[in-house]
Scaffold this motif. Sequence first.
Motif, PDB file in Angstrom:
ATOM      1  N   ILE A 267      -9.137 -21.282 -24.159  1.00 53.29           N
ATOM      2  CA  ILE A 267      -8.190 -21.416 -23.162  1.00 53.29           C
ATOM      3  C   ILE A 267      -7.063 -20.289 -22.630  1.00 53.29           C
ATOM      4  O   ILE A 267      -7.719 -19.255 -23.085  1.00 53.29           O
ATOM      5  N   ARG A 268      -7.343 -20.480 -21.326  1.00 50.89           N
ATOM      6  CA  ARG A 268      -6.708 -19.253 -21.106  1.00 50.89           C
ATOM      7  C   ARG A 268      -5.729 -19.950 -19.800  1.00 50.89           C
ATOM      8  O   ARG A 268      -5.309 -20.270 -19.114  1.00 50.89           O
ATOM      9  N   ASP A 269      -4.157 -18.833 -19.825  1.00 48.55           N
ATOM     10  CA  ASP A 269      -2.810 -19.602 -18.942  1.00 48.55           C
ATOM     11  C   ASP A 269      -3.375 -19.184 -17.478  1.00 48.55           C
ATOM     12  O   ASP A 269      -3.576 -17.153 -17.554  1.00 48.55           O
ATOM     13  N   ASN A 270      -3.674 -18.949 -16.544  1.00 49.64           N
ATOM     14  CA  ASN A 270      -3.696 -18.554 -15.098  1.00 49.64           C
ATOM     15  C   ASN A 270      -2.845 -18.311 -14.531  1.00 49.64           C
ATOM     16  O   ASN A 270      -3.142 -17.463 -13.519  1.00 49.64           O
ATOM     17  N   GLY A 271      -1.526 -17.973 -15.333  1.00 49.79           N
ATOM     18  CA  GLY A 271      -0.278 -17.798 -14.703  1.00 49.79           C
ATOM     19  C   GLY A 271       0.073 -18.885 -12.965  1.00 49.79           C
ATOM     20  O   GLY A 271       1.507 -17.820 -12.787  1.00 49.79           O
ATOM     21  N   ASP A 272      -0.383 -19.343 -12.824  1.00 50.95           N
ATOM     22  CA  ASP A 272       0.193 -19.763 -11.606  1.00 50.95           C
ATOM     23  C   ASP A 272       0.581 -20.957 -11.735  1.00 50.95           C
ATOM     24  O   ASP A 272       0.180 -22.849 -10.891  1.00 50.95           O
ATOM     25  N   GLY A 273       0.798 -21.933 -12.875  1.00 55.22           N
ATOM     26  CA  GLY A 273       1.077 -23.054 -13.214  1.00 55.22           C
ATOM     27  C   GLY A 273      -0.611 -23.775 -13.957  1.00 55.22           C
ATOM     28  O   GLY A 273       0.012 -25.459 -13.983  1.00 55.22           O
ATOM     29  N   THR A 274      -1.297 -23.139 -13.995  1.00 54.00           N
ATOM     30  CA  THR A 274      -2.888 -23.710 -14.067  1.00 54.00           C
ATOM     31  C   THR A 274      -2.956 -22.944 -15.724  1.00 54.00           C
ATOM     32  O   THR A 274      -3.038 -22.400 -15.841  1.00 54.00           O
ATOM     33  N   VAL A 275      -4.358 -23.706 -15.765  1.00 55.96           N
ATOM     34  CA  VAL A 275      -4.876 -23.053 -17.918  1.00 55.96           C
ATOM     35  C   VAL A 275      -6.078 -23.528 -16.885  1.00 55.96           C
ATOM     36  O   VAL A 275      -7.139 -24.992 -16.331  1.00 55.96           O
ATOM     37  N   THR A 276      -7.597 -22.918 -17.454  1.00 59.52           N
ATOM     38  CA  THR A 276      -8.892 -23.133 -18.141  1.00 59.52           C
ATOM     39  C   THR A 276      -9.596 -22.969 -19.481  1.00 59.52           C
ATOM     40  O   THR A 276      -9.012 -22.394 -19.823  1.00 59.52           O
ATOM     41  N   VAL A 277     -10.479 -23.871 -18.951  1.00 58.24           N
ATOM     42  CA  VAL A 277     -10.084 -24.306 -20.939  1.00 58.24           C
ATOM     43  C   VAL A 277     -12.065 -24.377 -20.535  1.00 58.24           C
ATOM     44  O   VAL A 277     -12.468 -24.966 -20.183  1.00 58.24           O
ATOM     45  N   LYS A 278     -12.255 -24.072 -22.153  1.00 54.46           N
ATOM     46  CA  LYS A 278     -13.932 -23.549 -22.160  1.00 54.46           C
ATOM     47  C   LYS A 278     -14.411 -25.208 -23.401  1.00 54.46           C
ATOM     48  O   LYS A 278     -14.409 -25.164 -24.087  1.00 54.46           O
ATOM     49  N   LEU A 279     -14.982 -26.084 -22.416  1.00 57.06           N
ATOM     50  CA  LEU A 279     -15.959 -27.169 -23.550  1.00 57.06           C
ATOM     51  C   LEU A 279     -17.676 -26.926 -23.152  1.00 57.06           C
ATOM     52  O   LEU A 279     -18.294 -25.624 -22.258  1.00 57.06           O
ATOM     53  N   PHE A 280     -18.197 -27.782 -23.580  1.00 55.31           N
ATOM     54  CA  PHE A 280     -19.929 -27.944 -23.810  1.00 55.31           C
ATOM     55  C   PHE A 280     -20.114 -28.723 -23.263  1.00 55.31           C
ATOM     56  O   PHE A 280     -19.602 -29.717 -23.962  1.00 55.31           O
ATOM     57  N   ASP A 281     -21.043 -29.519 -23.066  1.00 55.07           N
ATOM     58  CA  ASP A 281     -21.670 -30.603 -22.193  1.00 55.07           C
ATOM     59  C   ASP A 281     -23.029 -30.735 -23.283  1.00 55.07           C
ATOM     60  O   ASP A 281     -23.591 -29.829 -23.489  1.00 55.07           O
ATOM     61  N   VAL A 282     -22.124 -31.762 -23.687  1.00 59.62           N
ATOM     62  CA  VAL A 282     -24.237 -32.058 -25.243  1.00 59.62           C
ATOM     63  C   VAL A 282     -24.725 -32.722 -24.481  1.00 59.62           C
ATOM     64  O   VAL A 282     -24.334 -34.099 -24.531  1.00 59.62           O
ATOM     65  N   LYS A 283     -26.423 -32.371 -24.619  1.00 59.31           N
ATOM     66  CA  LYS A 283     -27.228 -32.986 -24.027  1.00 59.31           C
ATOM     67  C   LYS A 283     -28.057 -32.965 -25.587  1.00 59.31           C
ATOM     68  O   LYS A 283     -28.410 -32.237 -25.975  1.00 59.31           O
ATOM     69  N   THR A 284     -29.197 -34.154 -25.260  1.00 57.45           N
ATOM     70  CA  THR A 284     -29.982 -34.395 -26.103  1.00 57.45           C
ATOM     71  C   THR A 284     -30.966 -34.983 -25.457  1.00 57.45           C
ATOM     72  O   THR A 284     -31.107 -36.072 -24.626  1.00 57.45           O
ATOM     73  N   ALA A 285     -32.706 -33.957 -25.911  1.00 57.74           N
ATOM     74  CA  ALA A 285     -33.691 -34.440 -25.293  1.00 57.74           C
ATOM     75  C   ALA A 285     -34.727 -34.021 -26.092  1.00 57.74           C
ATOM     76  O   ALA A 285     -35.191 -32.895 -26.423  1.00 57.74           O
ATOM     77  N   GLU A 286     -35.373 -35.477 -26.296  1.00 55.77           N
ATOM     78  CA  GLU A 286     -37.014 -34.967 -27.525  1.00 55.77           C
ATOM     79  C   GLU A 286     -36.560 -34.675 -28.810  1.00 55.77           C
ATOM     80  O   GLU A 286     -37.323 -33.571 -29.416  1.00 55.77           O
ATOM     81  N   GLY A 287     -34.745 -35.071 -29.335  1.00 55.79           N
ATOM     82  CA  GLY A 287     -34.605 -34.580 -30.322  1.00 55.79           C
ATOM     83  C   GLY A 287     -33.883 -33.188 -30.172  1.00 55.79           C
ATOM     84  O   GLY A 287     -33.368 -33.160 -31.729  1.00 55.79           O
ATOM     85  N   GLN A 288     -33.939 -33.103 -29.343  1.00 60.69           N
ATOM     86  CA  GLN A 288     -33.350 -31.462 -29.644  1.00 60.69           C
ATOM     87  C   GLN A 288     -31.881 -31.331 -28.569  1.00 60.69           C
ATOM     88  O   GLN A 288     -31.922 -31.736 -27.210  1.00 60.69           O
ATOM     89  N   LYS A 289     -30.620 -30.801 -29.181  1.00 59.43           N
ATOM     90  CA  LYS A 289     -29.343 -30.774 -28.343  1.00 59.43           C
ATOM     91  C   LYS A 289     -29.312 -29.278 -27.268  1.00 59.43           C
ATOM     92  O   LYS A 289     -29.852 -28.366 -27.776  1.00 59.43           O
ATOM     93  N   THR A 290     -28.902 -29.603 -26.562  1.00 62.67           N
ATOM     94  CA  THR A 290     -28.495 -28.852 -25.569  1.00 62.67           C
ATOM     95  C   THR A 290     -27.205 -28.144 -25.415  1.00 62.67           C
ATOM     96  O   THR A 290     -26.166 -29.374 -24.741  1.00 62.67           O
ATOM     97  N   PHE A 291     -26.345 -27.274 -25.150  1.00 66.59           N
ATOM     98  CA  PHE A 291     -25.033 -27.421 -25.421  1.00 66.59           C
ATOM     99  C   PHE A 291     -24.865 -26.228 -23.852  1.00 66.59           C
ATOM    100  O   PHE A 291     -25.236 -25.006 -23.829  1.00 66.59           O
ATOM    101  N   ALA A 292     -24.386 -26.931 -22.604  1.00 66.37           N
ATOM    102  CA  ALA A 292     -24.405 -26.571 -21.455  1.00 66.37           C
ATOM    103  C   ALA A 292     -22.267 -25.987 -21.201  1.00 66.37           C
ATOM    104  O   ALA A 292     -21.771 -26.421 -21.322  1.00 66.37           O
ATOM    105  N   PRO A 293     -22.137 -24.255 -21.352  1.00 67.97           N
ATOM    106  CA  PRO A 293     -20.582 -24.072 -20.996  1.00 67.97           C
ATOM    107  C   PRO A 293     -20.189 -24.733 -19.584  1.00 67.97           C
ATOM    108  O   PRO A 293     -20.836 -25.369 -18.557  1.00 67.97           O
TER     109      PRO A 293
END
Length: 675
Positions: A267-293
């Motif tokens: 997380i970070r404070d953008n200094g303008d009344g907003t914040v930005t957070v990093k998460l990951f979209d988790v998807k499973t295809a053919e038994g394998q997981k992928t993690f997209a920021p």
Amino acid sequence: MNIGIHRVTSGASASLSPSAPPAVPQAPQSPGVTPATAPPSTAMHAQIQQSQTQTAVLRNLTAPQLPEAVMAQAQEHGADQIQRVAARPGVLAWLKASSLGHFFAKLFTTPPPPPYARGTLNLPPGTVPERSQDPGIKGKFAHATRIYKTDPTQIRGDLSPGDFLDVSKGEHCTYSRTDNPHILAVEKYHHDDDDNLVFDFKGYVYTRDIASHFQARSHKALDENAALFPHPPSVRDIKQGAIGDCYFMAGLASIVAQKPEAVKDMIRDNGDGTVTVKLFDVKTAEGQKTFAPKYLTFDKSVLHTDFAIREHASKEAPWVALLEKAYAIHTGSYARMGEGGFASDIYETLLGQPAIKQEIQATPLSAALRQAFVLPSSQEQERDPQVRELALFMQAMVPRAQALIALEKSGPVTREAIHELVSAQSPVRLGDPQTLSAIRTALRADHLETPALTKSLISAWRALPPLTSREAVIDALKRVTPPLSEAVQQSILKVASPLTLSPENQQRLLHLLEPQLSGARGSGIYADSQRALFEQIQAGLAAGKPMGTGSRHTLAAEDGEAGGVGTAGEEVIHGLVGGHDFAITGAVELRPGDRGYPGPADGPPLRFVRLRNPWGDMSETLSGVLNATGILSYGAREYRFNRETGKLEAHATHGAEYLCELSDYTRNFEHIYST
């Protein structure tokens, strides 16, 4: 101020030498009067006037800017010496320079924020975060109204039935703001018979159509200068509200316990009344997981409530409430987030790493019994009489084994109970299909089987209860109609008599079962599987892995322990919360004399799993738990040795972090999570 006077001859100027006191103008002398005979009042008046003049000079010298007239006056009255006096530290300056002054300066001076106060998330070059609205808040429809699939202010023309939904007053929904202050985005939902959340319709209504939920009024903006991290992130910052997101809070607590730097990088404070957070979209295809920021930017605001019971995370450390808000955006709303999950989901979404959810064998004995009571194949039975005897015994003893498994859920099964099972006579169930099959096989081998005989046996024994002695079996054979011949009776008795295992087979079963026996709480007797789980937890924590665990919905109570109900309906027994996720923060073995050892002085070594309840310290909040008697209880447990009973007893306590004895842990927890 006392400044010396030096008289000079007529026509000479006043000396400004530092070694001689400066001269000042003298009043003209009256004729015939010498200085020595001047009236005392006149001399005193001259000194007072001189002192006032010099004081004014000193005051002017300490001013920020000195006019030329003041400088001239200073030179006339001995500027060098006055400057030296002015440079001397006064009482206030001396106090400021003292150690006491430094102490008070630190006490009343706000220290600069730490470098991580605004978060340390770095966005890759060229990354444009997704601008997100605040997540949906729980609400109700204020009156009968209509939900529109599109903004009602933009509708032109007639509507078809699928373009709207009519709702009644009081029905539940989640709502969130839109760019139009008069329009809210809503999702109507209800709970099914199993209390699962079901969303019915998604659309828009007018702001006046919604009444806010009594525990979550609105999002309230935080001060733009408020630090996200007023201090280094700690598990103490995490205090769950009434919403059912213990899995998120426990997962977050276990991450900060092991990887505090990783939390700052989310997380970070953008200094303008907003914040930005990093998460990951988790998807499973053919038994394998992928993690997209995935980067979310949203308002630096948290849910505000006017009531004592918080529905959402405490905002004392804003990073917790803001990460909770980010996950609510990720899932769709606080209502969806509150439907529950697992801490392993949080590891994957926040860290972008594969996580495991491992089942804990609640009753080690049950696994051993199932393994021991696997019937040998018919070929093995035919080859070895001992194997056949064992198969017949286990077949007859399955109900008793199941009874032991059920018994272990409420307390450990003793060695005496296992020995009694192994050495007992197996009852005979003549009407059981497997027993009838064995009887038919024996009759066929003796050339005595006929369809009429089989039919009569089935008819006679259909409702026959289990028989526990050979005499009871013989009596049942004699009641068959038409009467059985002596040869048929003897053939049946060969396979249908109550059986006692041979010593060799008893030892064979005990060898399988005894290592899986767990002793009573505080006995220090642990099954092989319990010791393996304990070592697994120790190894995971030593490797820096975040670890969490989930308790069973139905807890194992010992000796009539009474239960209560938590804020989200969880079962609570002596501080242990059911259907709840915890962070694991340690695994320790304590011996008599060790600090915190709860047993007697001559007690055995005991093993404990250290747990942290995301509720936080219940003594610091009004979100207490009422037990069955209406007495305030708490979400932590401690142990005390009762010398009269010789037992280690569990008691509720208000702490957030506590040691859970290993036997208690394996009986009451069903999952363990880690990366």
